[in-house]
Design a protein around this motif. Structure first.
Motif, PDB file in Angstrom:
ATOM      1  N   PHE A 135      33.546 -31.425 -37.637  1.00  0.00           N
ATOM      2  CA  PHE A 135      32.041 -31.522 -37.517  1.00  0.00           C
ATOM      3  C   PHE A 135      31.571 -31.840 -38.775  1.00  0.00           C
ATOM      4  O   PHE A 135      31.645 -31.143 -39.712  1.00  0.00           O
ATOM      5  CB  PHE A 135      31.564 -30.454 -36.845  1.00  0.00           C
ATOM      6  N   ARG A 142      27.084 -27.320 -37.110  1.00  0.00           N
ATOM      7  CA  ARG A 142      27.434 -26.096 -37.480  1.00  0.00           C
ATOM      8  C   ARG A 142      27.708 -25.208 -36.073  1.00  0.00           C
ATOM      9  O   ARG A 142      28.552 -24.610 -35.980  1.00  0.00           O
ATOM     10  CB  ARG A 142      27.214 -25.312 -38.646  1.00  0.00           C
ATOM     11  N   GLN A 144      27.661 -25.987 -33.188  1.00  0.00           N
ATOM     12  CA  GLN A 144      28.444 -26.658 -32.005  1.00  0.00           C
ATOM     13  C   GLN A 144      29.869 -26.541 -32.603  1.00  0.00           C
ATOM     14  O   GLN A 144      30.844 -26.305 -31.753  1.00  0.00           O
ATOM     15  CB  GLN A 144      28.182 -28.186 -31.992  1.00  0.00           C
ATOM     16  N   TRP A 145      30.037 -26.332 -34.039  1.00  0.00           N
ATOM     17  CA  TRP A 145      31.562 -26.073 -34.265  1.00  0.00           C
ATOM     18  C   TRP A 145      31.898 -24.773 -33.927  1.00  0.00           C
ATOM     19  O   TRP A 145      32.911 -24.393 -33.546  1.00  0.00           O
ATOM     20  CB  TRP A 145      31.349 -26.584 -35.849  1.00  0.00           C
ATOM     21  N   ILE A 183      40.097 -27.079 -36.735  1.00  0.00           N
ATOM     22  CA  ILE A 183      38.488 -27.393 -36.255  1.00  0.00           C
ATOM     23  C   ILE A 183      37.839 -27.001 -37.398  1.00  0.00           C
ATOM     24  O   ILE A 183      37.581 -25.874 -37.806  1.00  0.00           O
ATOM     25  CB  ILE A 183      38.400 -26.780 -35.110  1.00  0.00           C
ATOM     26  N   GLU A 184      37.064 -28.104 -38.006  1.00  0.00           N
ATOM     27  CA  GLU A 184      36.287 -28.048 -39.456  1.00  0.00           C
ATOM     28  C   GLU A 184      34.899 -28.222 -39.257  1.00  0.00           C
ATOM     29  O   GLU A 184      34.337 -28.886 -38.362  1.00  0.00           O
ATOM     30  CB  GLU A 184      37.198 -28.836 -40.364  1.00  0.00           C
ATOM     31  N   HIS A 185      34.243 -27.650 -40.084  1.00  0.00           N
ATOM     32  CA  HIS A 185      32.899 -27.963 -40.429  1.00  0.00           C
ATOM     33  C   HIS A 185      32.496 -28.271 -41.656  1.00  0.00           C
ATOM     34  O   HIS A 185      32.725 -27.382 -42.684  1.00  0.00           O
ATOM     35  CB  HIS A 185      31.708 -26.836 -39.725  1.00  0.00           C
ATOM     36  N   ASN A 401      30.016 -29.340 -25.984  1.00  0.00           N
ATOM     37  CA  ASN A 401      31.412 -29.271 -26.219  1.00  0.00           C
ATOM     38  C   ASN A 401      32.291 -29.729 -25.157  1.00  0.00           C
ATOM     39  O   ASN A 401      33.559 -30.306 -25.250  1.00  0.00           O
ATOM     40  CB  ASN A 401      31.934 -28.058 -26.868  1.00  0.00           C
TER      41      ASN A 401
END
Length: 411
Positions: A135, A142, A144-145, A183-185, A401
């Protein structure tokens, strides 16, 4: 003759019985097939049976995932409990910070002509095995992440999970080691380089962007398998400072430019980078539309001067659109993405704006950690420090999501 008649009658009765049993068998088979179809796992996805005579397939030609209604559902929602998520942010943990009315957690989105697939963390992780979901953007994405992390973390009991922060805090990486899935921001509120790029110290009076510079950020997400972008609220001002040159260059040229023009310039830079650098056989691209704010209660019939503070019900007027969302900016995004499509690169817009407009009760308001002690003046006027921009978790971003989940699983 009597025997013949009896045989004939017996034969007729047998035929009727056979026909009856055949019909029962056919009906039973149809029932089983229908049941399997309605609950089938299409790529590991279960679909809701509440179709109202419509197709359950979210990717049928008749389906618009983003056109629908909010349905109260306190049996299957929320999808996780706030306390179950070990990585929950104090900025979004509304229950922890005193919110008593929790009905904002119990709403699911029902598209008019189809159904969203039920979120399944294991199915998602199989899709993310040996892959990166990144993301990129501001504090809204952030959130949403964090929602995605909570959806996975609360559903997946394995202890082989980790969180890592690098690049001075700009990149946060949640990893499920069993799947080698991350799963990254990445913090980049304007996508291109700016003087607001520090993930901690980014509040500056004169916001300045380098509209032609994106490589500084892009090198952290250029090999991702799924990229989800947003950029909106940090642009909300009449004019922006534009820099030609670097921030370290004393000979850099600064110019004040009307915001919409700068916004388009930045998105063109972003799109040009995507066109050249993205591996089209590997990476799926998404852009999350504007996340609306609810800072003017008079817009939905409330008291002038109030905002989302004390709001516990959603807006029910169909098609409501507040001044916290800018259609002109949305059109720019659509035009840039349409141009990319004509050049052979697809970016899927997650159009969360309209459905989120209704959710004035879904913001943290005063129910979050206050990073600085409140003054007596602030305490006496809660409207003044209510957060009507971000979203409580669990809550609205979980539905964003669910859209993303559906597209990731779609071949």
């Amino acid at each position: 003759m009597a025997k013949t008649k009896e045989i004939v009658l017996g034969s007729s009765t047998l035929g009727i019985r056979n026909t009856f049993h055949s019909l029962i068998a056919i009906l039973t088979t149809l029932l089983v097939v229908t049941t399997i179809y309605l609950t089938q796992d299409i790529g590991g996805v279960e679909y809701s049976q509440e179709t109202n005579g419509t197709s359950g397939d979210p990717f049928s030609s008749k389906c618009d995932l983003f056109s629908g209604k909010w349905v109260f559902d306190n049996e299957s929602y929320p999808l996780y409990k706030e306390k179950q998520c070990k990585f929950m942010s104090d900025q979004l943990a509304c229950e922890k910070f005193g919110r008593k009315d929790l009905s904002y957690q119990n709403w699911r989105w029902k598209p008019h002509q189809c159904d969203l697939p039920r979120f399944n963390a294991t199915t998602l992780l199989e899709k993310l095995r040996n892959k990166r979901l990144v993301f990129v953007g501001d504090s809204l994405i952030r959130g949403q992440w964090l929602s995605m992390i909570c959806l996975v973390d609360s559903s997946f009991s394995s202890t082989l999970k980790s969180m890592q922060t690098i690049s001075n805090g700009s990149l946060n990486i949640f990893k499920v080691k069993e799947y080698n899935a991350s799963i990254e921001h990445y913090w980049s509120p304007l996508l291109v380089e700016s003087n607001s790029d520090d993930p901690i110290h980014h509040r500056v009076l004169e916001r300045t962007v380098r509209v032609k510079a994106i490589e500084k950020h892009a090198r952290y997400w250029d090999d991702a398998d799924f990229l989800v972008f947003n950029t909106y609220l940090w642009w909300r001002r009449p004019v922006m400072n534009v820099l030609w040159g670097s921030f370290e260059d004393p000979n850099g040229v600064y110019k004040r430019v009307e915001m919409l023009r700068v916004y388009e310039m930045a998105l063109r830079t972003w799109s040009e980078w995507l066109e050249v650098q993205i591996n089209r056989n590997k990476t799926k691209l998404f852009f999350v539309s504007m996340s609306p704010t609810h800072e003017r209660a008079e817009e939905w019939g409330g008291t002038n001067g109030d905002n989302c503070y004390k709001e516990t019900n959603m807006i029910t007027k169909e098609g409501y659109w507040g001044k916290g969302s800018d259609p002109k900016m949305m059109h720019i995004v659509e035009n840039v993405i349409e141009d990319l499509k004509r050049r052979g690169l697809n970016v899927q817009i997650l159009n969360i704006t309209q459905l989120s407009e209704y959710r004035k009760e879904g913001h943290p308001s005063i129910y979050r950690k206050q990073w600085e002690p409140l003054t007596q003046t602030q305490i006496s006027n809660p409207n003044g420090y209510a957060d009507c921009i971000h979203w409580c978790l669990p809550g609205v971003p979980d539905v964003w999501n669910e859209f993303l989940y559906a597209y990731i699983l779609n071949p």
